[in-house]
Design an enzyme around this catalytic site. Structure first.
Site, PDB file in Angstrom:
ATOM      1  N   GLU A 230       2.555  -6.950   7.243  1.00  0.00           N
ATOM      2  CA  GLU A 230       1.290  -6.258   8.035  1.00  0.00           C
ATOM      3  C   GLU A 230       1.656  -5.940   8.955  1.00  0.00           C
ATOM      4  OE1 GLU A 230      -0.794  -6.435   4.160  1.00  0.00           O
ATOM      5  OE2 GLU A 230       0.597  -7.544   5.149  1.00  0.00           O
TER       6      GLU A 230
ATOM      7  N   GLU B  58      -1.770  -9.614  -1.991  1.00  0.00           N
ATOM      8  CA  GLU B  58      -3.970  -9.426  -2.325  1.00  0.00           C
ATOM      9  C   GLU B  58      -4.226  -9.208  -3.391  1.00  0.00           C
ATOM     10  OE1 GLU B  58      -4.792  -8.080   2.059  1.00  0.00           O
ATOM     11  OE2 GLU B  58      -4.086  -6.796   1.487  1.00  0.00           O
TER      12      GLU B  58
ATOM     13  N   GLY C 223      -0.595  -5.794   0.035  1.00  0.00           N
ATOM     14  CA  GLY C 223      -1.708  -5.125  -0.811  1.00  0.00           C
ATOM     15  C   GLY C 223      -1.226  -5.940  -2.168  1.00  0.00           C
TER      16      GLY C 223
ATOM     17  N   ALA D 288       0.662  -1.293   0.065  1.00  0.00           N
ATOM     18  CA  ALA D 288      -0.168  -0.041   0.475  1.00  0.00           C
ATOM     19  C   ALA D 288       1.241   1.153   0.208  1.00  0.00           C
ATOM     20  CB  ALA D 288      -0.275   0.199   1.024  1.00  0.00           C
TER      21      ALA D 288
END
Length: 474
Positions: free
Chosen positions: A125, A105, A102, A63
């Site tokens: 994370e 993901e 992310g 992210a």
């Protein structure tokens, strides 16, 4: 379409290409661009399969951390991934470099994952006080099973392509030269029926593993009982075995937002930013790193540097002639004319007078060293710091007096080392020894054992009044 995401067709394959240097972070422009490119590919009647890849040295490395703590901007990442997963046309993700947080993901939301050799993937994370908040705790266990997902997510460990393939995270490792070639080769294999695709979220829920959950919880209580996010990640992963995907995603999101509002998240992100470029001397024009150094005397650090010198492009000599600077072990001197002198000392000896322009403070066991300017001047200090960085040392620059020595003296005889460090951090900042207040925090965390999740003693003493992104970057 946004400038950082592009779409083009190659024969009957639609290529979605992310180009958001330096690490293709998932900022709002990338998220919007992915949805627009996906819509374009789905509307292209000539396209039978889509591929998702990234330019530069890496796939999506996570992210955009600069957005943390700010109001969310649509589209959110879970929405983007849901659209990718629901695509009626197969979507192949081609990974290289790293696919982290992310980024992984996003790949999990695609229908097949291929990677170049050397690729590493992970969901780190928890190291920022968070948990995967875009389906990682629900989709990863459907591929790996509960026990591997628990280990990977609660530790934040990265795995190489071979391990990821064995765990079921990847479907294929390609020997292609580029991500685009790997993507196209894999897409063609899908088109001719040689490679099946699947929607991760539609896979059966992983089998419950209560003993694995109990063992993981026990390990967390033993190793990091003070941390918040690893325990929340455990809860989310455990839920993947008993909740339908949509309910599991909603549960994960609630836990993610709990972590986001936790003070630990703010402290860990502050520490993350503090470690980004502590070797930078502010307001110094870009100067080249020194490339010829002498190592004079005996010091444990020297053997480490000798192993790294050739790869760093730095010549390391045992004689002071013809070099740009001398690193002096305790008790050694350099009389070679105008050669820059760098005295190596321990934090305990850093307050003693030395005949040198720079001081390299090396703790006995630490993740970083401190380079103190005693009169060399900022450009020379920067040139040395860049050389040490090239030699793979984590370097923090300071001036006038060693920050480490000041902090360590404050701890001596104190009943509460944490409170002593916080008081000393304010004094160090007031004295102007640190180029950035975050440098004080980094040294205390890496060398003196200050709890990372608290962000550092100066951060705590000032109640985190400054945002990490504004204070900690040069």
């Amino acid at each position: 379409m946004t400038a950082c995401v592009h779409y083009q067709r190659q024969d009957d394959i639609g290529v979605i290409r992310i180009d958001n240097p330096p690490v293709n972070a998932l900022g709002q422009a990338v998220r919007s661009g992915l949805l627009e490119a996906l819509e374009q590919g789905l509307a292209d009647d000539a396209v039978r399969v889509l591929v998702l890849m990234a330019e530069g040295r890496t796939f999506i490395a996570g992210a955009d951390i600069r957005e943390f703590g700010k109001p969310p901007r649509s589209p959110l990442l879970p929405e983007v991934i849901a659209h990718l997963e629901a695509s009626p046309k197969p979507v192949v993700a081609a990974l290289h470099g790293t696919a982290l947080g992310g980024g992984l993901e996003v790949a999990l939301g695609c229908h097949l994952r291929v990677a170049l050799p050397g690729t590493r993937v992970g969901l780190p994370e928890v190291k920022l006080g968070l948990l995967p908040g875009a389906g990682g705790t629900q989709r990863l266990p459907r591929l790996t099973g509960i026990a591997p997902a628990l280990e990977l997510i609660t530790s934040g460990r990265l795995v190489d392509a071979e391990e990821a393939l064995a765990l079921g995270i990847l479907d294929r490792i390609s020997e292609a030269e580029t991500p685009l070639e790997a993507a196209l080769d894999t897409a063609r294999a899908v088109l001719v029926g040689d490679l099946p695709t699947r929607r991760t979220g539609e896979l059966p829920a992983p089998a419950a593993k209560p003993q694995a959950v109990a063992d993981c919880r026990q390990a967390l209580e033993r190793d990091c009982p003070e941390l918040y996010s690893p325990f929340r990640a455990l809860e989310a992963i455990e839920a993947s075995s008993r909740l339908p995907l949509e309910e599991g995603l909603a549960f994960e999101r609630r836990l993610f937002l709990d972590c986001m509002s936790s003070p630990q998240r703010a402290g860990l992100i502050h520490a993350f930013f503090a470690a980004r470029a502590p070797h930078r001397v502010p307001e110094v024009e870009d100067v080249p790193a020194l490339t010829r150094l002498a190592l004079l005397g005996d010091h444990p650090l020297f053997e480490t540097l000798r192993h790294r010198g050739e790869r760093a492009g730095i010549t390391l000599s045992e004689k002071p002639e013809g070099v740009e600077a001398c690193l002096l072990a305790p008790g050694r001197q350099c009389t070679a004319g105008e050669t820059l002198r760098i005295a190596i000392v321990s934090p305990e000896a850093a307050n003693r007078a030395v005949d040198a322009e720079l001081l390299l403070v090396v703790p006995a066991e630490a993740g970083c060293v401190e380079l103190v300017d005693l009169g060399a001047g900022p450009p020379h200090q920067q040139a040395v710091a860049k050389a040490l960085k090239a030699l793979r040392l984590s370097v923090v620059v300071s001036r006038g007096e060693s920050i480490l020595a000041c902090l360590q003296r404050a701890m001596e005889g104190s009943e509460s080392s944490r409170e002593a460090l916080e008081r000393a951090a304010l004094e160090v900042a007031e004295a102007g020894l640190a180029y950035r207040h975050s440098d004080i925090d980094l040294l205390a965390i890496e060398a003196l054992g200050y709890p990372r999740h608290l962000g550092g003693p100066h951060y705590q003493a000032t109640a985190g009044a400054s945002t990490p992104s504004s204070e900690s970057t040069p």
